[in-house]
Design a protein around this motif. Structure first.
Motif, PDB file in Angstrom:
ATOM      1  N   SER A  63      -2.257   3.176  -8.949  1.00  0.00           N
ATOM      2  CA  SER A  63      -3.333   3.672  -9.809  1.00  0.00           C
ATOM      3  C   SER A  63      -2.834   4.713 -10.812  1.00  0.00           C
ATOM      4  CB  SER A  63      -4.470   4.250  -8.977  1.00  0.00           C
ATOM      5  OG  SER A  63      -4.053   5.415  -8.309  1.00  0.00           O
ATOM      6  N   ASP A  64      -1.726   5.387 -10.484  1.00  0.00           N
ATOM      7  CA  ASP A  64      -1.128   6.350 -11.405  1.00  0.00           C
ATOM      8  C   ASP A  64      -0.225   5.677 -12.431  1.00  0.00           C
ATOM      9  OD1 ASP A  64      -2.403   8.434 -10.143  1.00  0.00           O
ATOM     10  OD2 ASP A  64      -0.675   8.994  -8.916  1.00  0.00           O
ATOM     11  N   GLY A  65      -0.043   4.366 -12.297  1.00  0.00           N
ATOM     12  CA  GLY A  65       0.752   3.635 -13.262  1.00  0.00           C
ATOM     13  C   GLY A  65       2.241   3.634 -12.960  1.00  0.00           C
ATOM     14  N   ILE A  66       2.620   4.062 -11.768  1.00  0.00           N
ATOM     15  CA  ILE A  66       4.032   4.105 -11.406  1.00  0.00           C
ATOM     16  C   ILE A  66       4.517   2.711 -11.033  1.00  0.00           C
ATOM     17  CG2 ILE A  66       5.681   5.054  -9.748  1.00  0.00           C
ATOM     18  CD1 ILE A  66       3.818   7.552  -9.702  1.00  0.00           C
ATOM     19  N   TYR A  67       3.665   1.950 -10.343  1.00  0.00           N
ATOM     20  CA  TYR A  67       3.987   0.579  -9.967  1.00  0.00           C
ATOM     21  C   TYR A  67       3.011  -0.369 -10.643  1.00  0.00           C
ATOM     22  CZ  TYR A  67       7.036   2.184  -6.185  1.00  0.00           C
ATOM     23  OH  TYR A  67       8.042   2.766  -5.458  1.00  0.00           O
ATOM     24  N   HIS A  68       3.501  -1.515 -11.051  1.00  0.00           N
ATOM     25  CA  HIS A  68       2.653  -2.586 -11.557  1.00  0.00           C
ATOM     26  C   HIS A  68       1.823  -3.109 -10.384  1.00  0.00           C
ATOM     27  CE1 HIS A  68       1.630  -6.599 -13.070  1.00  0.00           C
ATOM     28  NE2 HIS A  68       1.765  -6.066 -14.277  1.00  0.00           N
ATOM     29  N   ALA A  69       0.666  -3.642 -10.666  1.00  0.00           N
ATOM     30  CA  ALA A  69      -0.240  -4.126  -9.615  1.00  0.00           C
ATOM     31  C   ALA A  69       0.431  -5.178  -8.737  1.00  0.00           C
ATOM     32  CB  ALA A  69      -1.506  -4.684 -10.242  1.00  0.00           C
ATOM     33  N   ASN A  70       1.177  -6.092  -9.350  1.00  0.00           N
ATOM     34  CA  ASN A  70       1.841  -7.140  -8.571  1.00  0.00           C
ATOM     35  C   ASN A  70       2.939  -6.574  -7.681  1.00  0.00           C
ATOM     36  OD1 ASN A  70       0.183  -8.870  -9.924  1.00  0.00           O
ATOM     37  ND2 ASN A  70       1.772  -9.791 -11.183  1.00  0.00           N
ATOM     38  N   THR A  71       3.645  -5.571  -8.172  1.00  0.00           N
ATOM     39  CA  THR A  71       4.702  -4.939  -7.388  1.00  0.00           C
ATOM     40  C   THR A  71       4.104  -4.258  -6.166  1.00  0.00           C
ATOM     41  OG1 THR A  71       5.982  -4.542  -9.401  1.00  0.00           O
ATOM     42  CG2 THR A  71       6.586  -3.263  -7.455  1.00  0.00           C
ATOM     43  N   ALA A  72       3.027  -3.526  -6.376  1.00  0.00           N
ATOM     44  CA  ALA A  72       2.364  -2.843  -5.261  1.00  0.00           C
ATOM     45  C   ALA A  72       1.852  -3.853  -4.248  1.00  0.00           C
ATOM     46  CB  ALA A  72       1.220  -1.979  -5.792  1.00  0.00           C
ATOM     47  N   SER A  73       1.262  -4.932  -4.731  1.00  0.00           N
ATOM     48  CA  SER A  73       0.744  -5.968  -3.849  1.00  0.00           C
ATOM     49  C   SER A  73       1.866  -6.597  -3.037  1.00  0.00           C
ATOM     50  CB  SER A  73       0.030  -7.030  -4.675  1.00  0.00           C
ATOM     51  OG  SER A  73      -0.448  -8.045  -3.853  1.00  0.00           O
ATOM     52  N   ARG A  74       2.992  -6.851  -3.680  1.00  0.00           N
ATOM     53  CA  ARG A  74       4.138  -7.441  -2.986  1.00  0.00           C
ATOM     54  C   ARG A  74       4.657  -6.508  -1.892  1.00  0.00           C
ATOM     55  NH1 ARG A  74       7.544  -7.766  -7.046  1.00  0.00           N
ATOM     56  NH2 ARG A  74       8.717  -5.908  -6.455  1.00  0.00           N
ATOM     57  N   LYS A  75       4.738  -5.211  -2.205  1.00  0.00           N
ATOM     58  CA  LYS A  75       5.212  -4.241  -1.212  1.00  0.00           C
ATOM     59  C   LYS A  75       4.282  -4.196   0.002  1.00  0.00           C
ATOM     60  CE  LYS A  75       7.665  -1.096  -4.318  1.00  0.00           C
ATOM     61  NZ  LYS A  75       8.992  -1.210  -3.728  1.00  0.00           N
ATOM     62  N   VAL A  76       2.989  -4.175  -0.237  1.00  0.00           N
ATOM     63  CA  VAL A  76       2.005  -4.135   0.849  1.00  0.00           C
ATOM     64  C   VAL A  76       2.102  -5.404   1.693  1.00  0.00           C
ATOM     65  CG1 VAL A  76      -0.465  -4.169   1.355  1.00  0.00           C
ATOM     66  CG2 VAL A  76       0.437  -2.557  -0.324  1.00  0.00           C
ATOM     67  N   ALA A  77       2.230  -6.545   1.032  1.00  0.00           N
ATOM     68  CA  ALA A  77       2.310  -7.815   1.758  1.00  0.00           C
ATOM     69  C   ALA A  77       3.554  -7.859   2.644  1.00  0.00           C
ATOM     70  CB  ALA A  77       2.324  -8.974   0.777  1.00  0.00           C
ATOM     71  N   ARG A  78       4.675  -7.387   2.135  1.00  0.00           N
ATOM     72  CA  ARG A  78       5.906  -7.395   2.915  1.00  0.00           C
ATOM     73  C   ARG A  78       5.803  -6.473   4.123  1.00  0.00           C
ATOM     74  NH1 ARG A  78      10.516  -7.368  -1.872  1.00  0.00           N
ATOM     75  NH2 ARG A  78      10.273  -9.568  -2.413  1.00  0.00           N
ATOM     76  N   LEU A  79       5.172  -5.305   3.921  1.00  0.00           N
ATOM     77  CA  LEU A  79       5.018  -4.371   5.040  1.00  0.00           C
ATOM     78  C   LEU A  79       4.113  -4.961   6.117  1.00  0.00           C
ATOM     79  CD1 LEU A  79       4.613  -0.997   3.105  1.00  0.00           C
ATOM     80  CD2 LEU A  79       6.655  -1.851   4.259  1.00  0.00           C
ATOM     81  N   SER A  80       3.028  -5.584   5.689  1.00  0.00           N
ATOM     82  CA  SER A  80       2.097  -6.195   6.644  1.00  0.00           C
ATOM     83  C   SER A  80       2.768  -7.334   7.397  1.00  0.00           C
ATOM     84  CB  SER A  80       0.863  -6.722   5.912  1.00  0.00           C
ATOM     85  OG  SER A  80       0.197  -5.665   5.265  1.00  0.00           O
ATOM     86  N   LYS A  81       3.553  -8.125   6.686  1.00  0.00           N
ATOM     87  CA  LYS A  81       4.246  -9.241   7.312  1.00  0.00           C
ATOM     88  C   LYS A  81       5.252  -8.742   8.346  1.00  0.00           C
ATOM     89  CE  LYS A  81       6.882 -13.375   6.198  1.00  0.00           C
ATOM     90  NZ  LYS A  81       7.549 -14.140   5.135  1.00  0.00           N
ATOM     91  N   MET A  82       5.930  -7.638   8.045  1.00  0.00           N
ATOM     92  CA  MET A  82       6.883  -7.054   8.995  1.00  0.00           C
ATOM     93  C   MET A  82       6.204  -6.709  10.311  1.00  0.00           C
ATOM     94  SD  MET A  82       9.031  -4.226   6.988  1.00  0.00           S
ATOM     95  CE  MET A  82      10.562  -4.523   6.195  1.00  0.00           C
ATOM     96  N   LEU A  83       5.023  -6.092  10.202  1.00  0.00           N
ATOM     97  CA  LEU A  83       4.304  -5.688  11.403  1.00  0.00           C
ATOM     98  C   LEU A  83       3.850  -6.915  12.205  1.00  0.00           C
ATOM     99  CD1 LEU A  83       3.225  -3.341  13.079  1.00  0.00           C
ATOM    100  CD2 LEU A  83       1.129  -3.447  11.737  1.00  0.00           C
ATOM    101  N   ASP A  84       3.347  -7.924  11.518  1.00  0.00           N
ATOM    102  CA  ASP A  84       2.913  -9.144  12.206  1.00  0.00           C
ATOM    103  C   ASP A  84       4.064  -9.805  12.954  1.00  0.00           C
ATOM    104  OD1 ASP A  84       0.353  -8.775  11.307  1.00  0.00           O
ATOM    105  OD2 ASP A  84       0.543 -10.148   9.597  1.00  0.00           O
ATOM    106  N   GLU A  85       5.223  -9.879  12.300  1.00  0.00           N
ATOM    107  CA  GLU A  85       6.379 -10.495  12.937  1.00  0.00           C
ATOM    108  C   GLU A  85       6.875  -9.673  14.119  1.00  0.00           C
ATOM    109  OE1 GLU A  85       9.179 -11.108   9.803  1.00  0.00           O
ATOM    110  OE2 GLU A  85       8.108 -12.859   9.019  1.00  0.00           O
ATOM    111  N   ALA A  86       6.775  -8.336  13.987  1.00  0.00           N
ATOM    112  CA  ALA A  86       7.211  -7.464  15.088  1.00  0.00           C
ATOM    113  C   ALA A  86       6.267  -7.611  16.283  1.00  0.00           C
ATOM    114  CB  ALA A  86       7.244  -6.016  14.616  1.00  0.00           C
ATOM    115  N   LYS A  87       4.983  -7.809  16.023  1.00  0.00           N
ATOM    116  CA  LYS A  87       4.026  -7.988  17.117  1.00  0.00           C
ATOM    117  C   LYS A  87       4.273  -9.302  17.857  1.00  0.00           C
ATOM    118  CE  LYS A  87       0.080  -5.357  15.375  1.00  0.00           C
ATOM    119  NZ  LYS A  87      -1.283  -5.463  14.842  1.00  0.00           N
ATOM    120  N   LYS A  88       4.643 -10.347  17.113  1.00  0.00           N
ATOM    121  CA  LYS A  88       4.888 -11.648  17.721  1.00  0.00           C
ATOM    122  C   LYS A  88       6.146 -11.627  18.594  1.00  0.00           C
ATOM    123  CE  LYS A  88       2.654 -14.373  14.135  1.00  0.00           C
ATOM    124  NZ  LYS A  88       2.845 -15.294  13.009  1.00  0.00           N
ATOM    125  N   ALA A  89       7.120 -10.838  18.162  1.00  0.00           N
ATOM    126  CA  ALA A  89       8.405 -10.800  18.888  1.00  0.00           C
ATOM    127  C   ALA A  89       8.334  -9.974  20.162  1.00  0.00           C
ATOM    128  CB  ALA A  89       9.481 -10.218  17.992  1.00  0.00           C
TER     129      ALA A  89
END
Length: 89
Positions: A63-89
Protein backbone atom coordinates in the motif's frame (compact mmCIF):
# COMPACT_ATOMS: atom_id res chain seq x y z
CA UNK A 1 24.41 18.93 -5.94
CA UNK A 2 21.84 21.08 -7.76
CA UNK A 3 21.92 24.87 -7.77
CA UNK A 4 18.18 25.48 -7.85
CA UNK A 5 16.53 25.75 -4.44
CA UNK A 6 13.56 23.51 -5.26
CA UNK A 7 15.86 20.85 -6.65
CA UNK A 8 18.02 20.95 -3.52
CA UNK A 9 14.86 20.33 -1.52
CA UNK A 10 13.84 17.50 -3.88
CA UNK A 11 17.20 15.79 -3.31
CA UNK A 12 16.75 15.95 0.47
CA UNK A 13 13.17 14.67 0.27
CA UNK A 14 14.09 11.81 -2.05
CA UNK A 15 16.91 10.79 0.32
CA UNK A 16 14.46 10.65 3.24
CA UNK A 17 11.92 8.68 1.19
CA UNK A 18 14.61 6.28 0.00
CA UNK A 19 15.72 5.66 3.59
CA UNK A 20 12.13 5.01 4.71
CA UNK A 21 11.44 2.66 1.79
CA UNK A 22 14.69 0.77 2.38
CA UNK A 23 13.77 0.37 6.04
CA UNK A 24 10.30 -0.97 5.24
CA UNK A 25 11.66 -3.38 2.62
CA UNK A 26 14.23 -4.59 5.15
CA UNK A 27 11.52 -5.22 7.76
CA UNK A 28 9.61 -7.36 5.26
CA UNK A 29 12.72 -9.33 4.32
CA UNK A 30 13.62 -9.93 7.98
CA UNK A 31 10.08 -11.08 8.76
CA UNK A 32 10.18 -13.50 5.82
CA UNK A 33 13.55 -14.87 6.95
CA UNK A 34 12.23 -15.36 10.48
CA UNK A 35 9.18 -17.16 9.11
CA UNK A 36 11.27 -19.37 6.81
CA UNK A 37 13.53 -20.26 9.72
CA UNK A 38 10.51 -21.39 11.74
CA UNK A 39 9.38 -23.53 8.80
CA UNK A 40 12.88 -25.00 8.38
CA UNK A 41 12.98 -25.90 12.09
CA UNK A 42 9.55 -27.56 11.73
CA UNK A 43 8.13 -25.15 14.32
CA UNK A 44 4.58 -25.04 12.92
CA UNK A 45 3.06 -23.19 15.89
CA UNK A 46 5.52 -20.31 15.58
CA UNK A 47 5.12 -20.23 11.82
CA UNK A 48 1.33 -20.01 12.15
CA UNK A 49 1.78 -17.06 14.51
CA UNK A 50 4.30 -15.33 12.24
CA UNK A 51 2.32 -15.75 9.01
CA UNK A 52 -0.35 -13.07 9.67
CA UNK A 53 2.30 -10.64 10.93
CA UNK A 54 4.44 -11.18 7.84
CA UNK A 55 1.46 -10.86 5.51
CA UNK A 56 0.50 -7.64 7.25
CA UNK A 57 3.98 -6.18 6.68
CA UNK A 58 3.88 -7.19 3.02
CA UNK A 59 0.42 -5.62 2.56
CA UNK A 60 1.54 -2.40 4.21
CA UNK A 61 4.60 -2.25 1.97
CA UNK A 62 2.31 -2.82 -1.02
CA UNK A 63 0.00 0.00 0.00
CA UNK A 64 3.01 2.30 0.47
CA UNK A 65 4.08 1.56 -3.09
CA UNK A 66 7.23 -0.35 -2.15
CA UNK A 67 6.02 -3.59 -3.76
CA UNK A 68 3.88 -4.01 -6.85
CA UNK A 69 0.54 -5.70 -6.13
CA UNK A 70 1.53 -8.85 -8.04
CA UNK A 71 4.85 -9.09 -6.21
CA UNK A 72 3.14 -8.82 -2.83
CA UNK A 73 0.56 -11.39 -3.86
CA UNK A 74 3.27 -13.78 -5.01
CA UNK A 75 5.17 -13.41 -1.73
CA UNK A 76 2.03 -14.10 0.33
CA UNK A 77 1.13 -17.12 -1.81
CA UNK A 78 4.61 -18.61 -1.43
CA UNK A 79 4.56 -18.13 2.34
CA UNK A 80 1.13 -19.73 2.63
CA UNK A 81 2.20 -22.63 0.44
CA UNK A 82 5.27 -23.20 2.64
CA UNK A 83 3.09 -23.53 5.71
CA UNK A 84 0.66 -25.91 4.00
CA UNK A 85 3.49 -28.15 2.83
CA UNK A 86 5.08 -28.10 6.30
CA UNK A 87 1.77 -29.16 7.86
CA UNK A 88 1.43 -32.07 5.44
CA UNK A 89 4.96 -33.29 6.15
Amino acid sequence: MPNIKSQKKRVLISQKENAANTSKRSRVRNAIKKYELAIANKDIATAEKLLPETISLIDRAKSDGIYHANTASRKVARLSKMLDEAKKA
